[in-house]
Design an enzyme around this catalytic site. Structure first.
Site, PDB file in Angstrom:
ATOM      1  N   GLU A   1      -1.110   1.714   1.012  1.00 24.38           N
ATOM      2  CA  GLU A   1      -0.506   0.494   0.468  1.00 24.38           C
ATOM      3  C   GLU A   1      -1.528  -0.621   0.322  1.00 24.38           C
ATOM      4  OE1 GLU A   1       3.099  -0.617   2.458  1.00 24.38           O
ATOM      5  OE2 GLU A   1       4.002   1.338   2.172  1.00 24.38           O
TER       6      GLU A   1
ATOM      7  N   LYS B   1      15.753  -0.687   0.638  1.00 28.22           N
ATOM      8  CA  LYS B   1      14.957   0.116  -0.288  1.00 28.22           C
ATOM      9  C   LYS B   1      15.935   0.853  -1.199  1.00 28.22           C
ATOM     10  CE  LYS B   1      11.083   1.294   2.820  1.00 28.22           C
ATOM     11  NZ  LYS B   1      10.653   2.272   3.857  1.00 28.22           N
TER      12      LYS B   1
END
Ligand code: PGA
Ligand code: ZN
Length: 436
Positions: free
Chosen positions: A215, A347
């Site tokens: 990430e 999410k």
């Protein structure tokens, strides 16, 4: 033929066609993009992300298996969109998200989207929202939240990656910062940029500069999990900010990755811990470092320990359920009844439709839980989640680090939204303030 002239308040939002294609995510893996055309001529497009440290109760991501791309191809999910799903949603209204998502759920017919794939259904669910917003001629956040959508989310920005995103070089998955004293979203990013830069310089000085994790956080070349925490505080100080007051720490332990049934292994620290041992360690970290938020401090199968940790620290700490709650409204309500955690990570691909994800946020708000809209470790240029955070007014956004295009696309989109909101924008302040 329809033109943009047909758009606006009275535009015909009937879905004409839905297309899908295989595109590629930030790990070079296949994923699903859907594109929706409405009767008024407006179109909407969205790409689904993919996780690496997933909760077992997440909706099913349909992958083809076989030899190609490690079995991760999505041609079946793409075919499901172009075939069965496209036929079922043609004629529905893109601006009736609830009815569209209900149709997707019913068409799939399984409890976890295992037949059509949550990656197929979510692509269509999100693309329809984008198309409906385009039909009205407004940005997605405004379509979702109306004129009242003015709350900018506090960003959680990763500085060091770890866990499943960095070959388990350290056990803790995310070492992040938040900027509780920043006045605007733009200022929070400025501060995070300086901390990220200084963290890189510290790593370079120690000859520990080995690139970045999945990430975009610096590769965690540390001797212990705690050394990463100490280094993060050092980076905050070197960047010129008061740790805790101006820039504080948020962690994602992703403890479901560390063991099961209340037994946890910290490989780097060569320690085996039971639930209470892990709780004790985390409480010591909270006492020692300016930590204001911890995600998945315990495993998804350890709710009693979640309750004990929340009792011990919930008043001074945001305790976030990710794998533990998987953006599921029923699980949020169950956790609230137990007193486990006080925030939910949101999410959309953990559920497979926008409406179900939104329901988890509604359940959270009802329970007094905070909400953090979150990216996955496998991402793309898609910025839908930024619009969800602002449009739903969740007050927090987590998209990974301050590097790599798929992360920066989202931070930069939030900057555009803040600029568009101008003086109406306010930065959310959801987290407890810490002074040391
Ligand atoms: P994932 O992890 O996207 O790799 O599942 C992100 C997180 O745990 O928050
Ligand atoms: Zn997580």
């Amino acid at each position: 033929m329809s033109t943009t002239d047909d758009r606006g308040a009275g535009a015909d939002c009937t879905i004409r066609t839905v297309r899908a294609r295989r595109v590629w995510d930030s790990r070079g893996r296949p994923t699903v993009e859907a594109e929706t055309l409405l009767a008024c001529g407006a179109t909407g497009r969205a790409i689904v992300p993919a996780g690496a440290s997933k909760g077992t109760r997440e909706a099913h991501e349909l992958r083809d298996g076989g030899a190609a791309f490690g079995g991760l191809d999505v041609m079946q999910a793409v075919a499901n969109v172009e075939g069965e799903i496209a036929r079922a949603v043609a004629g529905l209204r893109a601006d009736d998200q609830a009815a569209l998502d209900a149709r997707l759920i019913e068409l799939d017919g399984t409890p976890n989207k295992s037949r059509l794939g949550a990656n197929a259904t979510l692509a269509v669910s999100m693309a329809a929202a984008h198309a409906a917003a385009a039909a009205r001629g407004v940005p997605l956040y405004e379509y979702l939240g109306g004129a009242g959508a003015t709350l900018m989310p506090m960003p959680q920005i990763q500085i060091f990656g770890g866990g499943a995103h960095a070959g388990r070089r350290v056990d803790v998955q995310d070492f992040m910062v938040v900027c509780p004293a920043a006045k605007t979203f733009a200022e929070a990013l400025e501060w995070a940029a300086e901390v990220y830069r200084h963290a890189g310089l510290v790593m370079k000085e120690r000859s520990s500069s080995l690139g970045v994790a999945d990430e975009g956080g610096w590769w965690p070349d540390f001797a212990s999990n705690e050394q990463a925490l100490a280094t993060l505080v050092q980076a905050i100080e070197r960047a010129g900010y008061a740790p805790g007051e101006q820039v504080a720490i948020a962690l994602d332990i992703a403890a479901s990755e560390l063991g099961r049934a209340g037994r946890y292994t910290l490989g780097l620290d060569a320690r085996e811990l039971d639930s209470d041992g892990l709780i004790e360690l985390l409480l010591r970290w909270v006492d020692t470092y300016p930590i204001v938020s911890i995600e998945d401090p315990l495993g998804e199968d350890d709710p009693d320990a979640f309750v004990r940790f929340t009792r011990a620290a919930g008043a001074r700490l945001q305790i976030v359920g990710d794998d533990f709650l998987v953006s599921d409204a029923a699980l949020v309500r169950d956790a609230a009844a137990l007193g486990a955690a006080n925030a939910v990570l949101l999410k959309p691909n953990q559920r497979g439709t926008l409406s179900e994800t939104r329901a988890a946020w509604d359940a959270a708000r009802e329970a007094g839980y905070a909400g953090i809209v979150s990216a996955r470790s496998g991402e793309t240029e898609d910025t839908t989640i930024v619009h969800l955070a602002v449009g739903w007014g969740t007050g927090q956004l987590k998209v990974g680090s301050f590097a790599r295009g798929e992360r920066m696309a989202k931070w930069n989109e939030a900057l555009r939204i803040e600029e568009r909101l101008s003086t109406r924008a306010t930065l959310a302040r959801p987290l407890p303030r810490r002074t040391r």
